[in-house]
Design an enzyme around this catalytic site. Structure first.
Site, short mmCIF file in Angstrom:
data_model
loop_
_atom_site.label_atom_id
_atom_site.label_comp_id
_atom_site.label_asym_id
_atom_site.label_seq_id
_atom_site.Cartn_x
_atom_site.Cartn_y
_atom_site.Cartn_z
N THR D 93 0.87 -1.18 0.00
CA THR D 93 0.00 0.00 0.00
C THR D 93 0.90 1.22 0.00
OG1 THR D 93 -1.69 -1.18 1.25
CG2 THR D 93 -1.78 1.23 1.29
N LYS D 169 -6.92 0.83 -3.41
CA LYS D 169 -6.53 0.36 -2.08
C LYS D 169 -6.63 1.50 -1.05
CE LYS D 169 -4.50 -1.94 1.28
NZ LYS D 169 -5.31 -2.78 2.15
N LYS D 238 -1.15 6.84 8.88
CA LYS D 238 -0.44 6.79 7.60
C LYS D 238 -1.42 6.59 6.46
CE LYS D 238 0.99 3.21 5.73
NZ LYS D 238 1.46 1.99 5.09
#
Lengths: 296, 296, 296, 296
Positions: D93, D169, D238
Site C-alpha cells: 500500500t 486500495k 499513515k
C-alpha cells in the site's frame, strides 16, 4: 421621548440607564422587579406589568433569547395590546425564524418595528459605546434614532427588513466564536513546540490581528482565565446554534460553525458550563494531550 | 555590516534594498540574475554563485519554500562551505521538519543560525514595516539585529530554538486563512438573507474586527476582487499544509485547518490557481448556491 | 387482536396490511381518507376520527415526523381520550426530545407505551421484513409482540425507557448517511484517478462492505441514479438533524454529522430537493470539479 | 513458476507460503533473515541480497510503506539490475505519488509491472482469501495470474495504469476508517442515552451493516478490546494520510478524511500508539465526557 424598557439584565439595565441619563422619560419592566431598583433610583418609573411599559413613543426590549421574547411579546398577547404609534425596538439576539415571525406579527398589527441588536459587552453598554445594527422602516428608525444614539457609539442601518439586522448579529457572533477557535488551535500548535500562547498571541494581536475581538479573547486564552465567564459556554452554544439554524433556513453550509458546535459540546461535556466560551482553548489543548486541557 | 542576500523575489528584493539603504555592504545572489539588477543599481554587488554571498558577517536568505531552501543550502553543500563566523538569517516560511533539520545542520557545523520569518506583504517589506519573528542564540540575534531593524518595524524574539520562529510563522498564516474562511462563511450567510457582504463586513471590520488582516481581506471579499492575487491559492494550500504537518508532528488536531484544506482544494478544482486565497469566499458562495460561486 | 393503525403513508399502509393479513381486526385512520381505501378492501375498518382508532388492545402509529406525532397525539387531546388498557405502539422516527415528552405524557396518564421505530424501506415493510427496535415495559412489549412479529422479521428489545429505541433509530440513520458520504468521497477520489465509481464500489461492496446499506446505496451512486428518490434529501437533512439534536441534548460531539449536514445543505442549495440522499455523491463530485457534480 | 518474494512481514510470509504450497519455486529475501526461516522450512530458497530474488519469471514484493519500497527498489539500483522478462508484482500500500514514480521507472526500463495491493488481514492471507486489486498491462497480469490466484480469493482487474490499483486500495482503507469513526460516533450517542454500544451495534451489524468491516470492528468497539492492535493507530494515520495526499494531488476535498486525521491524532496524543485504530471509539467517548474515554 416617553419610552418603555423591557428586560433589565446586565445589558438592558445599562442601556436603560443611558436613556434616563439622556433625559428620556423611561418606564421599565422586568420579570423580577428587584432588577429595576437601580433604575428607579436614577429616575425611571416602574411598570408592574409589561403592558404598562408599551404606552409611550417607543418601547425598547432586551430579552435573553427566543423563549423570553416569545413569552413576553407573542404568547402573552402584549402585541395585541400595543398602540400602533409606539415603535418597538427589539435589541435581543434572536433566531432568524423568530425575527421573521416578529416582523410579520408587528406588520399585521400596523406596529412600527425596528430590529436593533447590539455588539458590545455590559461595560460597553454602560459607556454608551455599543454598535447598534438597525433594520426597519426608515421613518421608524429615524423616530427612535435619539434613543439608539443615547445607547450606542454608532448606528449601522441594514435596510427595511428586520430579519437583516438579526442575521448580521448572528453572523457577527459566529465570527467571534471563530476567532476564539482560531486562536485556540493556533496557540495549541505553538505550545506543542514550546512557544507560550501568550508570546505567540502577543505578536499576532499587536500586528495583523490588532482588533478588540482578538485582543480581548487572546488575553483570556494566554492567561487561561476562563472564569468568571464574560460570555458563558451555553450562550456560545446557543449563538452558534442560531448561525447553524440561519444557515439551514437558506441552505448555507457553514463548516466552521460545525466545528465550533462540536468544540462547545466537548467543553460542556467536561464541566465547562460556567466558563467563558474562550475556554474552547482548553478543548484544543485536551485534544492535543497538553496540560491545561483537564477541564472544559 | 558586510552581508549577503540570497533569494530576490518580491519580498527578498525589497528587504535587500533596505539593507543597502541602511548602509550595509550587500552582496546578492539569485537563481536568475535578472532579478538582481535593480539592487545592483542601488549599490549592491553581484555574487555569481551562492558561495560568494556567504562570506561576510551574515547572510540573509528569503527563498520560496522547503524545496528551494533545501536545494540552495543543503543539497548544494553550501553549508559546508560557510565560515562559522557568518550568521545565517533564514527568513523563509518553511516546514517545522526542515526547520529542525536546518537547525541541526547549522549546529553540527558550528554556524550561527537565526530563524527569522516575517509577517508582511511586499509593500510592507519595501516600507521596512515587516514584523520579524526571530529565534536563535541571543548573541547571534544581537549580532544581526541591525539588519533585522533595517528591514522590519519590530523584532519579536521567540527563544533559542530556531524551530520556534517557524511554528509561530506557520500558526500566524493559519490564523490569516481562518480569518478569510470566517468572513467567507459569515458573509455568505448574510448574503443569503439579503445583506451585502460589503455592508456586513464594514460593520465588523470597523468595530470588533478592526485589524489589518480583516480589513484587507474583508475589502477583497466585499468587492469580489480576487485577481490579481496578492497571495495565490496554491501558496495558501502550501501554508495550510505546513500547519497540518506541524500539527501532525506533535499530535495536534487542527479541525479548522482541515476545513481550510478542503476549501482551498475546492477552489483549485474550480480554476482558482491564479486567484487570491480570499477567493475562499467563492467556494462558500458556491456551496450555498449563490452567484459569485461560479469560478474558484 | 383488536388494533388501530394511525398514519397510512407508504410505510404505514404496508405495515397495517400485514396486521390485517395476520388476522387482526384493524381499524385505520389517516388524515386524508383516500389512503385508507386499499386497506378497507383488505378488510380493515375506517375510523373517521383518530379517537375511533384507539379503542382496541393496541394502537400502532406511523406518522411522518415530530410535527405530525405532536399534532395527532398531544395537541389534539387524543392521549387524554385513550383507555389506559390500549397500548400505544409508536413506530415513527422522532426526536429524543419528543420521545421523552411522549414517554412522560403516556406515563402520566397510565397508558402503556412502546416506542418501536423500524429499519427498512416500504418494500421491506410490505414483505414483513422490517427490523423493529422496541423499548417499553416488558409486559407492554409482550402484549404487542404478535403485532410486531406480523410486521417485522425481528424485534430488537432495547430496554424499558422508550427514548432508547428512538436514539437507536436515530443513530442507525446517521450510520446510513455516513455510509453514503463515505462512498461519495471514496468514489470521487478513485474517479479522479480514472477508476469508475462502479468498478471501485463493486470491489468494496462484494467484500469488506458486502452489506445491504452499502450495496443498495453503492448501486445508486455507481449508476448516478438519484431519481426517483427512495429517501429524499429533505428527509435526510431532517434525520441528520435528529442526530445532531440528540447529540446536543447529552453533549455528544458528532463531527461526521456536521459534515453530513453541510453536504445535504449543499445538495439542497443545488436543486436536490427531489433527489435521493445518495446524491451526496454529486456534492462530492462538484467539490472536486468532476462532472456529475452539476446538479444537487 | 520461478518467483521471488521480497518482504516477509506477517502479510508477506503468509502470501509467500501460499506460493510455495501451490508448487512455485520461491526465492525469498527479507531485510532481517530470521523472518525467512519458516519459509525455508517449507521449501523456499534464501536470497542473501535482493538482486538474487528478482531473477525468475516474477518477483512479488510486500514491503511496509513508501520508504521501504523506495529504499529496496529505487535507491538501491535494484530496478536497474532487473531482467525485463521478470514481472514485478508490487503488493504494498503506497502513495499515488510513489505509485506513479514506480510505474514510470519500470516503464522506462521495459520491466513489466503489476500493482497488486491486497485487502485482508494476515489470517486472510494465510487462508489465501485475500482480495487482490490488480492494475498493469493485461499480458503481465495474465502471466502472474497463477501467483495471484494462489494467494487470493479473487483478483479484481483495475485497468492498465498501475496507479489505479493504488488509489483503489487507498480509497478502500479510507472506507474502513470511516466505518470505524461512524460506529464510534453512533455508539457514543446511544451510550449517552443508556444503550450499550454492544446492544446497538448488534442490531446494526446484524442487519443493514452485516458486512465484515462492520462486524469485525463493531465487535472490538463493543468490547472495548483495542489491544493487541490488529492494525495500529500510526498505520491508520499513515493510511488516512495517503488518502489526503491522493486527494490533494487531484484537488479532491475529503471532509471525512480530515475528521479521521484529527481523531487519530487525538488518539495518538493520548497514548494510543499501540492500540488498534478502532480505538477511535475512545476519542469519541472522551469528547462526550463518557467513561472509556480516558486513554487513547
Amino acid at each position: 421621548m416617553k419610552v418603555g424598557f423591557i428586560g433589565l439584565g446586565s445589558m438592558g439595565s445599562a442601556m436603560a440607564s443611558n436613556l434616563v441619563a439622556a433625559g428620556h422619560a423611561v418606564t421599565v419592566w422586568n420579570r423580577s422587579e428587584a432588577a429595576a431598583e437601580p433604575l428607579l433610583a436614577l429616575g425611571a418609573k416602574l411598570a408592574r406589568t409589561p403592558d404598562r411599559a408599551v404606552l409611550g413613543d417607543a418601547v425598547c426590549s432586551m430579552l435573553a433569547n427566543d423563549q423570553a421574547v416569545r413569552a413576553v411579546f407573542l404568547d402573552s398577547g402584549l402585541l395585541d395590546a400595543m398602540d400602533p404609534g409606539t415603535v418597538h425596538v427589539n435589541h435581543a439576539t434572536i433566531s432568524v425564524a423568530l425575527a421573521r415571525e416578529l416582523a410579520d406579527a408587528h406588520a399585521a398589527r400596523g406596529i412600527d418595528y425596528v430590529s436593533a441588536p447590539v455588539f458590545g459587552r455590559p461595560d460597553a453598554a454602560a459607556a454608551a459605546k455599543l454598535n447598534i445594527v438597525a433594520a426597519g422602516k426608515p421613518a421608524a428608525i429615524d423616530k427612535v434614532r435619539p434613543l439608539l444614539e443615547a445607547m450606542g457609539a454608532k448606528v449601522w442601518p441594514m435596510g427595511e427588513d428586520p430579519v437583516r439586522a438579526s442575521v448580521v448579529k448572528i453572523a457577527g457572533n459566529f465570527m467571534l466564536a471563530s476567532a476564539i477557535e482560531t486562536m485556540a488551535e493556533a496557540s495549541t500548535l505553538t505550545r506543542a513546540y514550546g512557544v507560550d500562547a501568550g508570546d505567540f498571541l502577543e505578536v499576532m494581536t499587536s500586528t495583523l490581528f490588532a482588533a478588540p475581538a482578538y485582543q480581548g479573547y487572546g488575553k483570556l486564552i494566554a492567561e487561561q482565565r476562563f472564569s468568571p465567564a464574560g460570555f458563558a459556554m451555553p450562550l456560545g452554544l446557543k449563538d452558534v446554534g442560531l448561525a447553524l439554524s440561519a444557515g439551514e433556513g437558506r441552505r448555507v453550509p457553514l463548516p466552521f460553525a460545525g466545528v465550533l458546535r462540536d468544540g462547545l459540546l466537548d467543553a460542556l461535556a467536561h464541566g465547562g458550563e460556567d466558563l467563558d466560551w474562550s475556554a474552547l482553548a482548553l478543548v484544543a489543548a485536551r485534544r492535543a494531550g497538553l496540560d491545561g486541557g483537564e477541564d472544559a
